[in-house]
Design a protein around this motif. Structure first.
Motif, PDB file in Angstrom:
ATOM      1  N   ARG A 447       0.834  -1.214   0.000  1.00 25.15           N
ATOM      2  CA  ARG A 447       0.000   0.000   0.000  1.00 25.15           C
ATOM      3  C   ARG A 447       0.863   1.256   0.000  1.00 25.15           C
ATOM      4  O   ARG A 447       0.578   2.221  -0.726  1.00 25.15           O
ATOM      5  N   SER A 450       2.534   1.618  -3.372  1.00 23.30           N
ATOM      6  CA  SER A 450       1.523   2.002  -4.356  1.00 23.30           C
ATOM      7  C   SER A 450       1.216   3.490  -4.283  1.00 23.30           C
ATOM      8  O   SER A 450       1.094   4.166  -5.311  1.00 23.30           O
ATOM      9  N   TYR A 552      -0.236  -5.591  -6.851  1.00 23.39           N
ATOM     10  CA  TYR A 552      -0.999  -4.353  -6.705  1.00 23.39           C
ATOM     11  C   TYR A 552      -0.096  -3.123  -6.606  1.00 23.39           C
ATOM     12  O   TYR A 552      -0.537  -2.017  -6.911  1.00 23.39           O
ATOM     13  N   ALA A 553       1.147  -3.298  -6.172  1.00 21.57           N
ATOM     14  CA  ALA A 553       2.036  -2.155  -5.948  1.00 21.57           C
ATOM     15  C   ALA A 553       2.243  -1.336  -7.215  1.00 21.57           C
ATOM     16  O   ALA A 553       2.419  -0.115  -7.157  1.00 21.57           O
ATOM     17  N   THR A 554       2.237  -1.981  -8.379  1.00 24.60           N
ATOM     18  CA  THR A 554       2.398  -1.245  -9.639  1.00 24.60           C
ATOM     19  C   THR A 554       1.109  -1.212 -10.459  1.00 24.60           C
ATOM     20  O   THR A 554       0.851  -0.238 -11.152  1.00 24.60           O
ATOM     21  N   PRO A 557      -1.504   1.761  -9.136  1.00 24.98           N
ATOM     22  CA  PRO A 557      -1.133   3.127  -9.541  1.00 24.98           C
ATOM     23  C   PRO A 557      -1.233   3.361 -11.047  1.00 24.98           C
ATOM     24  O   PRO A 557      -1.635   4.449 -11.480  1.00 24.98           O
TER      25      PRO A 557
END
Length: 720
Positions: A447, A450, A552-554, A557
């Motif tokens: 999170r 991100s 989800y980290a990339t 965003p």
């Protein structure tokens, strides 16, 4: 970019996407590729090819559409289901807005006769369908003002519905009757110095037993595992090397040579004497096993840190304890809900309160400097990846790039590809910086990373490319008249011209990006190369095809960047809305397929990412509203102040959502954990779930015996 270049970009991107889909259909039916296209099913023990061979090339679309939210949760978890709520919400915003804006704004803009459009040679057919084609002070601007309100209220309505829905999903998951170890534990950090005459474990036990006498079960003091973890990793390495050597030796036994050839290796990487690999590995394993056992005992007894996990007899007690202030001072006995055992970052648990605060401040400064530093190369790329500037810098390329076919392709792809490749270098740095803050869990690090990546790409990609591109087009006019009013006027007149760049950027992202995602060509090639040349054991083959999670980290965003781009140009250049719909529509279909068949989640945070997604969609909305206020002012529209309430409404809405929903994401509500569990929890198993791997027995079948050893240490006050 002229219309022919734009159409070339769009057509070729679509053709490439269709080719990728056909490649996926062909390759996914081959049994040797099942571990690449169906690893999620294989991991869960399901048949990967059920009904595959008789399917049409696009049957996967039907499977994606007919799958339910419950299917996603059962297969990939709540976090994945929440990600699809995000995609569906944005898709709903764009479809609703486009249904009203496209048939109303395009004719209004297209039939206008702007002096700027007639005098500006940069205007193409696409720009003439934008707000730029409407002259200053025109009554037609009323339609664009009303459209600004329409998009804003559609967005707020859809976000409210989505927040309600995700809250219900999270509540249902947390109240499920299954036993989750993290619901019976809390993480305690910043434990004060050990009183004289007590061990660390006795200190923790006595403190929590006095405060939670009826529900306290036991504690596990966190240890410094650096040395023991190094030995454990070395042991794993030699066991893998032994398995590989034995496989090579077994393969060397043939009819002509039944004794086979024993593999040999050098003790050091490039030097040292040659030794029999199997004998050498067995010798090293015996040595490391003994060394590991000694170091485990030493670590458990002598390397205890100022943090611990505390376990309770029921999840209501653990949840209450995690939300209670235990000490008078903020920097002692700080407690939070325990992360899942699989996502704990052990090396960060020992960090003290003020050390974490200082690290966080330093990381924020580094990130801010990184944003500023990256602005220079991003601007450089957007400035010099145009054909005109490329020919100036590299004049020897002029004969090649002046060819009509080459020119069209380069204009369509060069800036976008350069930008995408450049951005791919950043995420690992941001993950490293987020871990350095002292965050205790992987999901929290994702999170944090991100968020950093989102603000970076908004400032550098969206704002940076827009401003730098506009300045480059108007630099000569600014040099002639550099007054503030002239600069603002030129920026306003040329702002819509950046829309075509973003049109092709979005098209490239969803056609090429999702085509590669679906076809999985890169993982497929890497897997087959590894299996042919490097993999000798089943474990090595499994490591070669392990799919990982959605990342989800990339991904989040990048999706939010598209949200920002499409929202900001939805009224200025409404033609961008269908491209946004295509991006999120195709993404929903492709990623639905991947979630059901490919990706295996590495953690579960029960939708904890949603408030961050929600907040950043609102940030994109406010950027859009401020952009529109500024653009109406540039157009000298007398009623432009009527747009000023919009960002105020959005900020009020954000505060309302935070007060109504956010605390139930930050903390676990007691009402969701008061439901009865399906079975009586095995508290000893919950306790053992938090023993770090390097402190467990190196043989999985000996875990029980090691657990008894831990219990023995517990009786002497020197437990983990």
């Amino acid at each position: 970019m002229d219309l022919s270049s734009f159409l070339t970009s769009l057509t070729t991107s679509f053709i490439i996407f269709v080719i990728f889909v056909l490649i996926f259909t062909w390759l996914s039916r081959k049994p040797g590729n099942s571990v690449i296209y169906y690893p999620n099913r294989i991991v869960r023990g399901l048949e990967p090819y059920e009904g595959v061979r008789t399917r049409s090339p696009f049957a996967w679309i039907k499977e994606s559409i007919t799958s339910t939210e419950a299917d996603i949760i059962s297969i990939s978890g709540v976090d994945t289901a929440v990600y699809f709520v995000f995609l569906s919400t944005v898709l709903g915003i764009l479809v609703s807005s486009g249904t009203l804006l496209l048939p109303s704004l395009l004719p209004i803009a297209g039939t206008a006769k702007s002096k700027d459009a007639n005098s500006n040679s940069n205007f193409t057919s696409l720009e003439r369908l934008s707000m730029a084609n409407v002259e200053e002070k025109s009554p037609r601007l009323w339609a664009f003002l009303l459209a600004t309100y329409v998009v804003s209220f559609f967005t707020l309505y859809m976000l409210w519905k989505a927040y309600n829905h995700v809250s219900e999903l999270r509540g249902a998951a947390l109240s499920a009757p299954g036993v989750k170890p993290e619901q019976y534990a809390i993480l305690v950090r910043d434990i004060p110095a050990v009183p004289e005459g007590q061990t660390r474990k006795e200190q923790v036990d006595s403190y929590f037993r006095s405060l939670h006498a009826d529900t306290f079960y036991r504690s596990m003091v966190v240890t410094d595992n650096k040395e023991v973890n190094k030995i454990w990793e070395d042991l794993k390495k030699y066991r893998k090397k032994l398995a590989r050597a034995e496989a090579i030796f077994a393969a060397s036994k043939t009819t002509g040579k039944p004794e086979g050839t024993r593999p040999m290796n050098k003790k050091s990487f490039l030097c040292g004497e040659k030794v029999d690999t199997i004998d050498y590995c067995n010798k090293m394993i015996d040595t490391l096993v003994s060394k590991l056992e000694t170091e485990q005992k030493n670590t458990i007894r002598e390397k205890q840190q100022s943090s611990a996990f505390v376990f309770f007899t029921n999840r209501i007690a653990a949840t209450s304890a995690a939300q209670t202030i235990h000490a008078k001072k903020v920097d002692t006995w700080t407690v939070v809900e325990a992360p899942e055992p699989r996502q704990i970052i052990w090396s960060n648990l020992k960090m003290k309160f003020y050390q974490r605060q200082l690290r966080q401040d330093i990381v924020y400064v580094i990130v801010a400097l990184t944003v500023l530093f990256y602005m220079i190369p991003i601007t450089f790329i957007s400035a010099f990846t145009t054909l005109k500037n490329l020919k100036k810098i590299l004049p020897f390329l002029k004969p090649v790039v002046d060819q009509p076919e080459v020119k069209t392709v380069l204009e369509a792809y060069l800036p976008q590809v350069a930008l995408i490749v450049f951005l791919a270098l950043l995420p690992k740095l941001l993950m490293f910086l987020s871990k350095a803050e002292g965050i205790p869990s992987l999901s929290h690090v994702v999170r944090a990373s991100s968020g950093k990546y989102f603000y970076f790409i908004i400032l550098n990609v969206f704002i940076g490319v827009t401003i730098s591109g506009t300045l480059l087009r108007t630099i000569k006019e600014i040099q002639k008249d550099a007054t503030f009013k002239k600069i603002v006027d030129l920026l306003g007149k040329n702002l819509p011209l950046s829309a075509t760049f973003f049109l092709t950027f979005v098209a490239l992202k969803f056609f090429i990006g999702y085509g590669l995602e679906l076809s999985r060509l890169v993982p497929l090639i890497i897997f087959h190369l590894k299996r042919k040349y490097f993999c000798k054991t089943d474990d090595e083959v499994r490591e070669a095809w392990a799919p990982g999670d959605i990342n989800y980290a990339t991904r989040v965003p990048n999706d939010l960047l598209i949200v920002t781009i499409v929202l900001c140009y939805s009224v200025i250049a409404p033609i961008i809305i269908p491209f946004g719909v295509a991006y999120f529509g195709v993404g929903w279909l492709v990623l639905r397929n991947q979630a059901l068949k490919v990706y295996v989640p590495s953690y579960e945070s029960y939708g904890r990412m949603w408030p961050h997604m929600h907040g950043r969609i609102l940030a994109a909305l406010i950027i859009y509203q401020v952009t529109m206020i500024g653009y109406f002012s540039i157009k000298k529209f007398l009623y432009s102040p009527f747009a000023i309430p919009l960002p105020i409404f959005s900020i009020i809405f954000a505060l309302m959502c935070r007060r109504k929903f956010y605390n139930s994401f930050r903390y676990t509500p007691l009402e969701v954990v008061c439901a009865k569990t399906k079975e009586t929890p095995n508290l000893e198993a919950i306790y053992k779930a938090y023993i770090p791997p390097c402190l467990s027995s190196y043989k999985f079948d000996e875990t029980q015996e090691f657990g008894h050893a831990l219990s023995a240490f517990s009786k002497t006050g020197s437990s983990v």
